[in-house]
Each structure stands twice: as structure tokens, then as C-alpha cells.
Write an enzyme that holds these catalytic residues in place. Structure first.
Site, mmCIF file in Angstrom:
data_model
loop_
_atom_site.group_PDB
_atom_site.id
_atom_site.type_symbol
_atom_site.label_atom_id
_atom_site.label_comp_id
_atom_site.label_asym_id
_atom_site.label_seq_id
_atom_site.Cartn_x
_atom_site.Cartn_y
_atom_site.Cartn_z
ATOM 1 N N GLU A 1 0.817 -1.220 0.000
ATOM 2 C CA GLU A 1 0.000 0.000 0.000
ATOM 3 C C GLU A 1 0.855 1.275 0.000
ATOM 4 O O GLU A 1 0.659 2.170 0.818
ATOM 5 C CB GLU A 1 -0.987 -0.029 1.172
ATOM 6 C CG GLU A 1 -1.895 -1.245 1.083
ATOM 7 C CD GLU A 1 -2.850 -1.408 2.256
ATOM 8 O OE1 GLU A 1 -2.878 -0.534 3.139
ATOM 9 O OE2 GLU A 1 -3.570 -2.425 2.282
ATOM 10 N N GLU B 1 -6.121 -10.536 -1.950
ATOM 11 C CA GLU B 1 -6.950 -10.345 -0.752
ATOM 12 C C GLU B 1 -8.426 -10.279 -1.130
ATOM 13 O O GLU B 1 -9.171 -9.411 -0.645
ATOM 14 C CB GLU B 1 -6.557 -9.054 -0.011
ATOM 15 C CG GLU B 1 -5.098 -9.017 0.402
ATOM 16 C CD GLU B 1 -4.713 -7.797 1.236
ATOM 17 O OE1 GLU B 1 -5.615 -7.100 1.744
ATOM 18 O OE2 GLU B 1 -3.506 -7.554 1.376
ATOM 19 N N ASP C 1 -12.177 -10.206 -1.423
ATOM 20 C CA ASP C 1 -13.489 -10.350 -0.769
ATOM 21 C C ASP C 1 -14.439 -9.369 -1.444
ATOM 22 O O ASP C 1 -14.008 -8.376 -2.031
ATOM 23 C CB ASP C 1 -13.449 -10.180 0.759
ATOM 24 C CG ASP C 1 -12.796 -8.903 1.245
ATOM 25 O OD1 ASP C 1 -12.779 -7.908 0.509
ATOM 26 O OD2 ASP C 1 -12.300 -8.897 2.384
ATOM 27 N N HIS D 1 -10.423 -5.903 -2.703
ATOM 28 C CA HIS D 1 -11.501 -5.735 -1.724
ATOM 29 C C HIS D 1 -12.625 -5.008 -2.471
ATOM 30 O O HIS D 1 -12.558 -3.786 -2.669
ATOM 31 C CB HIS D 1 -11.019 -4.924 -0.520
ATOM 32 C CG HIS D 1 -9.961 -5.642 0.266
ATOM 33 N ND1 HIS D 1 -10.232 -6.793 0.978
ATOM 34 C CD2 HIS D 1 -8.639 -5.392 0.429
ATOM 35 C CE1 HIS D 1 -9.124 -7.218 1.566
ATOM 36 N NE2 HIS D 1 -8.142 -6.380 1.249
ATOM 37 N N ASN E 1 2.215 -4.833 -3.258
ATOM 38 C CA ASN E 1 0.797 -5.173 -3.132
ATOM 39 C C ASN E 1 -0.002 -3.905 -2.835
ATOM 40 O O ASN E 1 0.467 -3.031 -2.101
ATOM 41 C CB ASN E 1 0.676 -6.157 -1.948
ATOM 42 C CG ASN E 1 -0.699 -6.742 -1.763
ATOM 43 O OD1 ASN E 1 -1.308 -7.233 -2.704
ATOM 44 N ND2 ASN E 1 -1.202 -6.710 -0.531
HETATM 45 O O1 G3I Z 1 -4.071 -7.471 18.349
HETATM 46 C C1 G3I Z 1 -5.039 -6.572 18.933
HETATM 47 C C2 G3I Z 1 -5.528 -7.118 20.218
HETATM 48 O O2 G3I Z 1 -4.461 -7.175 21.131
HETATM 49 C C3 G3I Z 1 -6.663 -6.229 20.740
HETATM 50 O O3 G3I Z 1 -7.211 -6.780 21.889
HETATM 51 C C4 G3I Z 1 -7.749 -6.089 19.684
HETATM 52 C C5 G3I Z 1 -8.856 -5.144 20.125
HETATM 53 O O4 G3I Z 1 -9.508 -4.574 19.012
HETATM 54 O O5 G3I Z 1 -7.179 -5.585 18.521
HETATM 55 C C6 G3I Z 1 -6.191 -6.435 17.983
HETATM 56 O O6 G3I Z 1 -5.729 -5.883 16.801
HETATM 57 C C7 G3I Z 1 -6.551 -5.993 15.671
HETATM 58 C C8 G3I Z 1 -5.757 -6.690 14.597
HETATM 59 O O7 G3I Z 1 -6.505 -6.716 13.401
HETATM 60 C C9 G3I Z 1 -5.370 -8.105 14.957
HETATM 61 O O8 G3I Z 1 -6.505 -8.865 15.183
HETATM 62 C C10 G3I Z 1 -6.957 -4.602 15.226
HETATM 63 O O9 G3I Z 1 -7.815 -4.025 16.177
HETATM 64 C C11 G3I Z 1 -7.639 -4.671 13.898
HETATM 65 O O10 G3I Z 1 -7.828 -3.349 13.420
HETATM 66 C C12 G3I Z 1 -6.773 -5.431 12.916
HETATM 67 O O11 G3I Z 1 -7.432 -5.454 11.679
HETATM 68 C C13 G3I Z 1 -6.712 -5.983 10.596
HETATM 69 C C14 G3I Z 1 -6.400 -4.883 9.601
HETATM 70 O O12 G3I Z 1 -5.774 -5.442 8.449
HETATM 71 C C15 G3I Z 1 -5.495 -3.834 10.185
HETATM 72 O O13 G3I Z 1 -5.239 -2.845 9.279
HETATM 73 C C16 G3I Z 1 -7.595 -7.026 9.935
HETATM 74 O O14 G3I Z 1 -7.760 -8.128 10.818
HETATM 75 C C17 G3I Z 1 -6.979 -7.491 8.621
HETATM 76 O O15 G3I Z 1 -7.892 -8.288 7.929
HETATM 77 C C18 G3I Z 1 -6.634 -6.298 7.758
HETATM 78 O O16 G3I Z 1 -5.999 -6.766 6.588
HETATM 79 C C19 G3I Z 1 -5.628 -5.753 5.639
HETATM 80 C C20 G3I Z 1 -4.347 -6.203 4.974
HETATM 81 O O17 G3I Z 1 -3.367 -6.471 5.943
HETATM 82 C C21 G3I Z 1 -3.857 -5.169 3.965
HETATM 83 N N1 G3I Z 1 -4.888 -4.853 3.004
HETATM 84 C C22 G3I Z 1 -6.179 -4.465 3.575
HETATM 85 C C23 G3I Z 1 -6.682 -5.534 4.540
HETATM 86 C C24 G3I Z 1 -8.041 -5.173 5.094
HETATM 87 O O18 G3I Z 1 -7.987 -4.009 5.857
#
Ligand code: G3I
Length: 477
Positions: A166, A272, A274, A243, A207
Site C-alpha cells: 500500500e 486479498e 473479498d 476488496h 501489493n
Molecule cells: O491485536 C489486537 C488485540 O491485542 C486487541 O485486543 C484487539 C482489540 O480490538 O485488537 C487487535 O488488533 C486488531 C488486529 O486486526 C489483529 O486482530 C486490530 O484491532 C484490527 O484493526 C486489525 O485489523 C486488521 C487490519 O488489516 C489492520 O489494518 C484485519 O484483521 C486485517 O484483515 C486487515 O488486513 C488488511 C491487509 O493487511 C492489507 N490490506 C487491507 C486488509 C483489510 O484491511
């Protein structure tokens, strides 16, 4: 023999999916899932030489239903979060490989590829990096050390890496990340060089999202990767996240964009995928979603350098979408109860249409999917008259899907223009002609046909040109 054993093992695993999903149904009070197709998505994809992957939340691998689907239906896995910088190096110099290692072990046990995601990204950086002040040379060393350490850790275990993620703004300029602000564009080339040095066999990708079709952002990405290649920077591929939104998928435009990057000599991949919808879902949205999944898969499979497709999450239960897009969801191929959705069948059908082995009904180990593919189309593109500077063309499309309004697309040879057309509303952009239904022929029953015709100027159209319907490429018919 090995194939027979692998199939038998997978059949047992698939029986386990059904059993554990039935147990989950009792626990959670939902109805047991319908069976996924046999042979699995993974087996059909493998027989085409492409991979089919999913993002994995390693914390869910202890859930039997989830892990059985991941192992039986996919031959590639991407860590949804566990290999990001924030997870891997939460404190400077203190590494946590637990999640990444768990996923790599799972992949090895299940004979799967691993797609590494992601090394250098402005988001999900650890606090010490995000908030720390570093001189430019210190930051450069931090970035290249991080790349070196992580790629070395998984040398020969991770086959592809999103080295840079990104990096672009929507207007095609480079994003003002901490890396860009301090180091300029050179942080990208430096990251790729460090990754190559750490594992010469891993394929190195850049990516991004919103780059699926030709637009200002993908044009910027195109210019960058073209220049990196010209400078000898070790980049192997471009990942297109995909996405997407139900009903807004243009398969033809995706295919053309994948092809222009492939023509630079790069591997391309859908990384990715969806396709979200406004909730609640209903059967017509799910059918449209299936057509949209099919259109993306067809686009990749029509490009020989497109190595595979990764979906961003197995089930609607695990998807990131509802957390980020208020009122939207149901973006994955399995539903909240781990039942395969029409999108699952559509993905599988796409691999079958691309030459995948659908199985043999007489072979108990490989009986195939008894359900005929739905929603397919075939198109006859016939040049009925041609001369030096023009031609007359008739197109007949047969659709497996009932339609209420349609849009067909095809390309004309360079320099050939649409002169006039009938039985549709015509427009041309570059080489691509788009034809939408006229007021009187938008409603078509399943199995029915669409017919229109047109005249060209500046040269003749080509007999047998491929046509897409609603973004899905039709078989020659
Ligand atoms: O790890 C913490 C945890 O300790 C805490 O308790 C919890 C409370 O909300 O948050 C946890 O972190 C989360 C993390 O995922 C791990 O689960 C974040 O809040 C959450 O925002 C994060 O979201 C991820 C996101 O990337 C972050 O930008 C999504 O799961 C993941 O699917 C998403 O994936 C991204 C790709 O990496 C890049 N392209 C876009 C795609 C979708 O956004």
C-alpha cells in the site's frame, strides 16, 4: 498412486469438516452446513497449475471446522495479521514469531504454500517505530534489518512476500508514509534488495488496493514497477488486493489491467479477494456476489502470469469487513456457519472452466461435483461481412442466468472503431466496446439468448473475439 492417497486423505478430512461443522451447529444452534464440492476447490485449482489461498487468523486454527476448511480447500495461506511488523517486533529488538511459526507449521503439515504478508507497510507498525524519531540513516537500517531478519527466519518456508504494501495514494503519487517522508522512494528498492539477499528463491511482490483496474493509482503503480524492473531492482510480482463491492465488479477491466502488468514480465496475483454487500444478505445479492467472484477468478485465470487467487478470510464470521464498513458484510465464500456460499461454487466453476479437473462421476475417489455450473454464458462473435476499412458483426450470447438488464463487453483490434450498432446501447473507450440492453431486450430468461449487431470503421473486427457478460468472460459458443 500419490494422488490417490492425497485424495483419500482429503476425503477423510472433508468428512471431518462435515462432522465438526455438525457439532458446531449443535453448539451454536445453527443448521449443519451443506457439503462443499468434491473434489475440493484446492484440488481443482491445483490441476490448473494456479494456487487458491486464504488469509488465516492463526488464533482460529484451534477451531476444527475452520482449520479443516483451510487445509482441505486451500493450497496457500497468508497470515492475516501474524506476520505484520506490529506482531513480529512489538518492542525494538524483541521478536515474537509465535503466530507466524504456527501458520508455517500448519502449512507444512498440509502441503501448502505460504504467502508472506507484509514486510514494509505504513499501517500496523509497532508503537516504537510509529512514534520514534530516527535519523534517516538509522531508519534506513531499521527497515532493511527488519526485512532481512524476517525473510531469513522464513527462508525456504515462505514462497512469496508482500515486501512493500500500500505504497500509493489514490492519485498515483507515493503515500507520505514515515518511510517515504524520510527516505524518499528509495526505501522501496532497498527493501526489495534486502529481501532478495535474505532469500534468493522467494518471489517478491508489491501489493496494493484500488489498483484492480486501470486508474490513476494503478497507473502510478505501473510506472513504479516498470522503472524498478528497468533499474534491475529484484521485484517479481504485483499483488492486487481486490476488496470489492457486490455489483461493482468489471471482470474485463480487471483482466486487462492484470495483463498490462504481466506484459512487463511480472507475476501477478489476486491477493486479498473479498466482495462485500450491504446487510442483510439475500439470495439475489448472494447470486450477484457469486457472479462477481467468478468474474475476478476468470480475469486471473485468463492471464497466464496470474499465479493464483487468495481470498481474505474463509467465512463471513471471521471477516474484517463488518468492523470497518458499517452495515456491510457477507464478503467471504463461506457463511457465518461455515456453509459454502454460491461464491464458493463460482470460484470452483472458474477453475473448472479454466481446465481444472472436475472429477469423474464413476471414480469413487474423484467423483466430481454433480451440480452443473450455473450462471455461465457462451458467446458467438461472428463477422458476417468485411472489407478494407470496415466490417459487420453479429453477436449472440447464451446466458445460464436469468437477467434483468445486461452489459456485454469486448475489445476491437487497435485502430478499429465502432460505427453504429443495433439491439443495444453502444459506447467505446479505447479498444473496449460496452453494449447495454435496449429498453426492449433487458429481460432474458435462464438459458435464453441476447443478440445485437454493429458495424465497424477503420478496419475489420476479428471473428471469434471473446465477449464478457456482466464482467464474466463467456465461453466461445
Ligand atoms: O491485536 C489486537 C488485540 O491485542 C486487541 O485486543 C484487539 C482489540 O480490538 O485488537 C487487535 O488488533 C486488531 C488486529 O486486526 C489483529 O486482530 C486490530 O484491532 C484490527 O484493526 C486489525 O485489523 C486488521 C487490519 O488489516 C489492520 O489494518 C484485519 O484483521 C486485517 O484483515 C486487515 O488486513 C488488511 C491487509 O493487511 C492489507 N490490506 C487491507 C486488509 C483489510 O484491511
Amino acid at each position: 498412486m500419490r494422488q490417490h492417497r492425497v485424495r483419500t486423505v482429503r476425503r477423510l478430512a472433508r468428512a471431518a469438516v462435515a462432522a465438526s461443522a455438525a457439532a458446531a451447529a449443535l453448539t451454536f444452534g445453527f443448521s449443519a452446513p451443506s457439503q462443499a464440492a468434491d473434489p475440493s476447490l484446492r484440488e481443482v485449482a491445483e490441476s490448473t497449475g494456479r494456487f487458491i489461498g486464504t488469509a488465516v487468523n492463526d488464533g482460529l486454527l484451534s477451531n476444527g471446522t475452520y482449520s479443516d476448511i483451510v487445509s482441505t480447500e486451500f493450497d496457500s495461506v497468508t497470515a492475516e495479521n501474524a506476520m505484520k511488523w506490529e506482531a513480529v517486533e512489538p518492542q525494538r529488538g524483541q521478536f515474537n514469531w509465535a503466530g507466524g511459526d504456527r501458520l508455517v507449521q500448519f502449512a507444512q503439515a498440509n502441503d501448502q504454500l505460504v504467502y508472506g504478508h507484509t514486510l514494509v507497510w505504513h499501517s500496523q507498525m509497532p508503537g516504537w517505530l510509529q512514534n520514534g524519531s530516527f535519523s534517516n540513516s538509522e531508519l534506513r537500517t531499521i527497515v532493511t534489518d527488519h526485512v532481512t531478519t524476517q525473510v531469513s527466519r522464513y527462508k525456504d518456508k515462505v514462497q512469496r512476500w508482500d515486501v512493500v504494501n500500500e505504497a500509493f495514494n489514490e492519485d498515483g503519487s507515493l503515500r507520505q508514509s514515515k518511510f517515504y517522508q524520510q527516505l524518499g522512494a528509495s526505501y522501496i528498492a532497498d527493501s526489495f534488495r534486502a529481501a532478495r539477499a535474505a532469500d534468493p528463491d522467494a518471489k517478491l511482490f508489491i501489493n496494493d488496493y484500488n489498483t484492480e483496474t486501470a486508474n490513476a493509482k494503478s497507473d502510478g503503480l505501473y510506472r513504479l514497477v516498470r522503472d524498478l524492473k528497468a533499474q534491475g531492482v529484484p521485484i517479481d510480482g504485483v499483488g492486487f488486493q481486490n476488496h470489492l463491492i457486490v455489483g461493482q465488479v468489471n471482470g474485463q477491466a480487471i483482466r486487462q489491467n492484470l495483463q498490462r502488468f504481466a506484459d512487463l514480465g511480472l507475476e501477478v496475483a489476486v491477493t486479498e479477494l473479498d466482495i462485500r454487500m450491504r446487510m442483510p444478505s439475500d439470495s439475489s445479492k448472494l447470486q450477484q456476489q457469486a457472479r462477481d467472484y467468478r468474474a475476478v477468478a476468470d480475469a486471473c485465470l485468463a492471464v497466464s502470469r496470474c499465479s493464483g487467487i487468495t481470498v481474505w478470510g474463509v467465512s463471513d464470521r471471521d471477516s474484517w469487513v463488518p468492523d470497518v464498513f458499517d452495515g456491510e458484510g457477507a464478503a467471504c465464500p463461506w457463511d457465518e456457519n461455515y456453509r459454502p456460499k454460491p461464491a464458493y461454487d463460482a470460484l470452483r466453476d472458474a477453475f473448472v472452466a479454466a481446465g481444472g479437473d472436475p472429477g469423474d462421476p464413476d471414480d469413487p475417489d474423484n467423483p466430481g461435483d454433480p451440480d452443473p455450473p450455473t450462471g455461465d454464458c457462451s458467446a458467438a462473435f461472428t463477422v458476417s461481412n468485411r472489407w478494407d476499412t470496415g466490417s459487420v458483426v453479429s453477436v449472440t450470447i447464451r446466458t445460464g442466468q436469468a437477467l434483468n438488464g445486461w452489459r456485454a463487453q469486448f475489445d476491437l483490434p487497435a485502430g478499429v472503431n465502432l460505427a453504429n450498432g443495433w439491439n443495444g446501447a453502444f459506447s467505446q473507450s479505447g479498444r473496449t466496446v460496452t453494449v447495454s440492453n435496449a429498453a426492449y431486450n433487458g429481460t432474458v430468461s435462464a438459458g435464453g439468448t441476447i443478440s445485437f449487431g454493429f458495424q465497424t470503421s477503420g478496419g475489420a473486427a476479428q471473428d471469434g473475439t471473446r465477449v464478457s457478460l456482466g464482467g464474466q468472460e463467456c465461453a466461445a459458443g
